[in-house]
Design a protein around this motif. Structure first.
Motif, PDB file in Angstrom:
ATOM      1  N   GLU A 109      -8.411  25.037   4.902  1.00  0.00           N
ATOM      2  CA  GLU A 109      -7.154  25.642   4.461  1.00  0.00           C
ATOM      3  C   GLU A 109      -6.190  24.597   3.937  1.00  0.00           C
ATOM      4  OE1 GLU A 109      -6.653  28.860   4.048  1.00  0.00           O
ATOM      5  OE2 GLU A 109      -8.768  28.983   4.627  1.00  0.00           O
ATOM      6  N   LEU A 110      -6.145  23.430   4.592  1.00  0.00           N
ATOM      7  CA  LEU A 110      -5.294  22.341   4.105  1.00  0.00           C
ATOM      8  C   LEU A 110      -5.661  21.972   2.677  1.00  0.00           C
ATOM      9  CD1 LEU A 110      -4.952  19.700   6.985  1.00  0.00           C
ATOM     10  CD2 LEU A 110      -3.164  21.168   6.051  1.00  0.00           C
ATOM     11  N   PHE A 111      -6.959  21.791   2.428  1.00  0.00           N
ATOM     12  CA  PHE A 111      -7.407  21.328   1.121  1.00  0.00           C
ATOM     13  C   PHE A 111      -7.179  22.399   0.050  1.00  0.00           C
ATOM     14  CE2 PHE A 111     -10.753  18.793   3.679  1.00  0.00           C
ATOM     15  CZ  PHE A 111      -9.771  17.915   4.095  1.00  0.00           C
ATOM     16  N   GLU A 168      -3.344  16.723   9.566  1.00  0.00           N
ATOM     17  CA  GLU A 168      -2.551  17.023   8.372  1.00  0.00           C
ATOM     18  C   GLU A 168      -1.926  15.752   7.809  1.00  0.00           C
ATOM     19  OE1 GLU A 168       0.949  20.012   6.724  1.00  0.00           O
ATOM     20  OE2 GLU A 168       0.018  20.340   8.685  1.00  0.00           O
ATOM     21  N   ARG A 169      -1.379  14.914   8.684  1.00  0.00           N
ATOM     22  CA  ARG A 169      -0.817  13.637   8.202  1.00  0.00           C
ATOM     23  C   ARG A 169      -1.895  12.778   7.568  1.00  0.00           C
ATOM     24  NH1 ARG A 169       1.828  13.760  13.152  1.00  0.00           N
ATOM     25  NH2 ARG A 169       0.346  12.256  14.013  1.00  0.00           N
ATOM     26  N   ALA A 170      -3.042  12.677   8.238  1.00  0.00           N
ATOM     27  CA  ALA A 170      -4.111  11.797   7.747  1.00  0.00           C
ATOM     28  C   ALA A 170      -4.636  12.246   6.392  1.00  0.00           C
ATOM     29  CB  ALA A 170      -5.244  11.732   8.769  1.00  0.00           C
ATOM     30  N   PHE A 171      -4.904  13.531   6.240  1.00  0.00           N
ATOM     31  CA  PHE A 171      -5.517  14.031   5.009  1.00  0.00           C
ATOM     32  C   PHE A 171      -4.516  14.177   3.859  1.00  0.00           C
ATOM     33  CE2 PHE A 171      -8.838  15.827   7.937  1.00  0.00           C
ATOM     34  CZ  PHE A 171      -9.903  15.107   7.417  1.00  0.00           C
ATOM     35  N   LEU A 172      -3.351  14.690   4.149  1.00  0.00           N
ATOM     36  CA  LEU A 172      -2.420  15.014   3.069  1.00  0.00           C
ATOM     37  C   LEU A 172      -1.480  13.875   2.715  1.00  0.00           C
ATOM     38  CD1 LEU A 172      -1.378  18.691   3.899  1.00  0.00           C
ATOM     39  CD2 LEU A 172      -3.321  17.855   2.563  1.00  0.00           C
ATOM     40  N   CYS A 202      -4.005  17.705  17.452  1.00  0.00           N
ATOM     41  CA  CYS A 202      -4.991  17.377  16.419  1.00  0.00           C
ATOM     42  C   CYS A 202      -4.610  17.912  15.049  1.00  0.00           C
ATOM     43  CB  CYS A 202      -6.362  17.896  16.830  1.00  0.00           C
ATOM     44  SG  CYS A 202      -7.123  16.946  18.156  1.00  0.00           S
ATOM     45  N   ASP A 203      -4.090  19.139  14.987  1.00  0.00           N
ATOM     46  CA  ASP A 203      -3.751  19.704  13.682  1.00  0.00           C
ATOM     47  C   ASP A 203      -2.695  18.863  12.979  1.00  0.00           C
ATOM     48  OD1 ASP A 203      -5.539  21.681  14.193  1.00  0.00           O
ATOM     49  OD2 ASP A 203      -4.071  23.294  14.410  1.00  0.00           O
ATOM     50  N   GLN A 263       0.807  -1.206   0.000  1.00  0.00           N
ATOM     51  CA  GLN A 263       0.000   0.000   0.000  1.00  0.00           C
ATOM     52  C   GLN A 263       0.847   1.267   0.000  1.00  0.00           C
ATOM     53  OE1 GLN A 263      -3.153   0.137  -0.455  1.00  0.00           O
ATOM     54  NE2 GLN A 263      -3.637  -2.017  -0.273  1.00  0.00           N
ATOM     55  N   ASP A 264       0.429   2.225  -0.823  1.00  0.00           N
ATOM     56  CA  ASP A 264       1.061   3.535  -0.823  1.00  0.00           C
ATOM     57  C   ASP A 264       0.426   4.457   0.208  1.00  0.00           C
ATOM     58  OD1 ASP A 264       2.707   2.845  -3.017  1.00  0.00           O
ATOM     59  OD2 ASP A 264       1.041   3.221  -4.371  1.00  0.00           O
ATOM     60  N   PHE A 265      -0.790   4.121   0.636  1.00  0.00           N
ATOM     61  CA  PHE A 265      -1.520   4.970   1.580  1.00  0.00           C
ATOM     62  C   PHE A 265      -2.054   4.122   2.727  1.00  0.00           C
ATOM     63  CE2 PHE A 265      -1.850   7.102  -2.525  1.00  0.00           C
ATOM     64  CZ  PHE A 265      -1.479   8.400  -2.196  1.00  0.00           C
ATOM     65  N   VAL A 266      -2.103   4.729   3.909  1.00  0.00           N
ATOM     66  CA  VAL A 266      -2.677   4.052   5.076  1.00  0.00           C
ATOM     67  C   VAL A 266      -4.182   3.928   4.920  1.00  0.00           C
ATOM     68  CG1 VAL A 266      -3.020   4.213   7.578  1.00  0.00           C
ATOM     69  CG2 VAL A 266      -0.810   4.832   6.578  1.00  0.00           C
ATOM     70  N   TYR A 267      -4.820   5.009   4.460  1.00  0.00           N
ATOM     71  CA  TYR A 267      -6.275   5.034   4.268  1.00  0.00           C
ATOM     72  C   TYR A 267      -6.593   5.135   2.783  1.00  0.00           C
ATOM     73  CZ  TYR A 267      -5.930   6.657   9.127  1.00  0.00           C
ATOM     74  OH  TYR A 267      -5.614   6.790  10.461  1.00  0.00           O
ATOM     75  N   ASP A 268      -7.623   4.433   2.363  1.00  0.00           N
ATOM     76  CA  ASP A 268      -8.105   4.629   1.000  1.00  0.00           C
ATOM     77  C   ASP A 268      -8.874   5.938   0.886  1.00  0.00           C
ATOM     78  OD1 ASP A 268      -7.018   2.311  -0.006  1.00  0.00           O
ATOM     79  OD2 ASP A 268      -8.808   1.108   0.340  1.00  0.00           O
ATOM     80  N   VAL A 269      -9.596   6.283   1.957  1.00  0.00           N
ATOM     81  CA  VAL A 269     -10.437   7.473   1.959  1.00  0.00           C
ATOM     82  C   VAL A 269     -10.373   8.144   3.328  1.00  0.00           C
ATOM     83  CG1 VAL A 269     -12.776   8.388   1.627  1.00  0.00           C
ATOM     84  CG2 VAL A 269     -12.069   6.368   0.374  1.00  0.00           C
ATOM     85  N   ALA A 270     -10.364   9.474   3.335  1.00  0.00           N
ATOM     86  CA  ALA A 270     -10.622  10.250   4.544  1.00  0.00           C
ATOM     87  C   ALA A 270     -11.902  11.035   4.312  1.00  0.00           C
ATOM     88  CB  ALA A 270      -9.468  11.202   4.843  1.00  0.00           C
TER      89      ALA A 270
END
Length: 303
Positions: A235-237, A206-210, A201-202, A154-161
């Protein structure tokens, strides 16, 4: 209810010092007995390793748990130990625990006298030397080759956030459940509460989404992006996430919101006056196909 994997029983086990594996090779110290009327331990391990559901782009949390047991001298394995062994599959493993998937799957497919899962502790127990020995001697590369439809690197931990306003939680709960049933690990705040608790949390978000998620589902509404709790994600997105990684779902009853610029790209519709469950199930299937296409493209490039 799926068919149970035919099991070995203590009545048909020979002594521990006179065992033969499914491939005819002596296994010193293991009591393994396979007749023509029952499947070999190898077959049993493969069936259990397959897990409750498989799909293109899905994960294999039960397979990873068995592989971790095979590496260990102990017949006991905690979920977090498997997450340490397989960080790319950690989210899928924890989700299978949190949702009760491990418990229900093993209860339906395996005799508790041979393998069981303690839901409260997150503890897998392989009972008896025969199965533990067989796990240790399993050719896991060969087992993985039997599941070509799974992306086990896997390249990503999550398929979707998922990112949403609290008013959308009833729908998001259903979408989360649908994606999990299809085999996808999902970053969803209620599934991460124990890890978010006491964390910055921030930084965690950030790790989870980006970095850790292949795609981000966002529900642009008038309330989303205006509350303090959402501002950081917005703002992240806007600043750091490529547009093609955002999957918008628009509620047709809501007024224009801060993410209306996403309306010009492919999106899904939610009709809140209609029953939510079938819509969430359909959306989960569409998103799953999107994930599968992305994974397939990566796999083709790697050939």
């Amino acid at each position: 209810m799926m068919d149970k994997v035919p099991q070995l029983t203590t009545d048909n086990m020979p002594s521990r010092n006179a065992a033969v594996g499914s491939d005819g090779v002596d296994l010193p110290g293991a009591a393994i007995h396979c007749t023509d009327a029952e499947p070999s331990l190898k077959s049993m391990i493969t069936k259990v390793a397959r897990g409750p559901e498989v799909n293109v782009g899905g994960r294999a949390p039960v397979l990873r748990m068995l592989q971790s047991v095979a590496r260990s001298s102990s017949p006991y394995l905690f979920v977090e130990d498997a997450c340490h062994d397989w960080p790319g599959d950690a989210a899928a493993i924890r989700t299978a625990w949190n949702t009760g998937m491990f418990s229900s799957f093993l209860a339906e497919t395996a005799d508790p006298d041979f393998i069981s899962f303690d839901q409260r502790l997150g503890l897998l127990h392989v009972r008896g030397a025969p199965l533990h020995t067989a796990l240790a001697r399993t050719d896991w590369d060969e087992v993985e080759r039997q599941f070509p439809h799974l992306n086990l690197s896997q390249d990503f931990v999550y398929d979707v956030a998922v990112s949403f306003a609290k008013e959308e939680r009833p729908y998001i709960e259903l979408l989360f459940a649908g994606l999990v049933r299809l085999g996808h690990p999902v970053f969803y705040d209620f599934n991460e509460q124990d890890r978010l608790l006491g964390s910055r949390c921030d930084d965690y978000l950030e790790r989870a989404f980006l970095q850790q998620s292949r795609f981000v589902v966002v529900m642009p509404t008038i309330t989303y992006g205006t509350r303090r709790s959402h501002l950081y994600e917005v703002e992240l997105f806007r600043e750091k996430l490529p547009r093609d990684r955002l999957l918008p779902i628009f509620d047709i009853s809501k007024p224009r919101g801060p993410f209306d610029s996403l309306f010009d790209q492919g999106h899904l519709w939610l009709e809140p006056d209609q029953e939510l469950a079938p819509q969430a199930a359909h959306h989960a299937e569409v998103i799953s196909k999107k994930i599968g296409s992305d994974v397939a493209a990566v796999l083709r490039r790697g050939r």
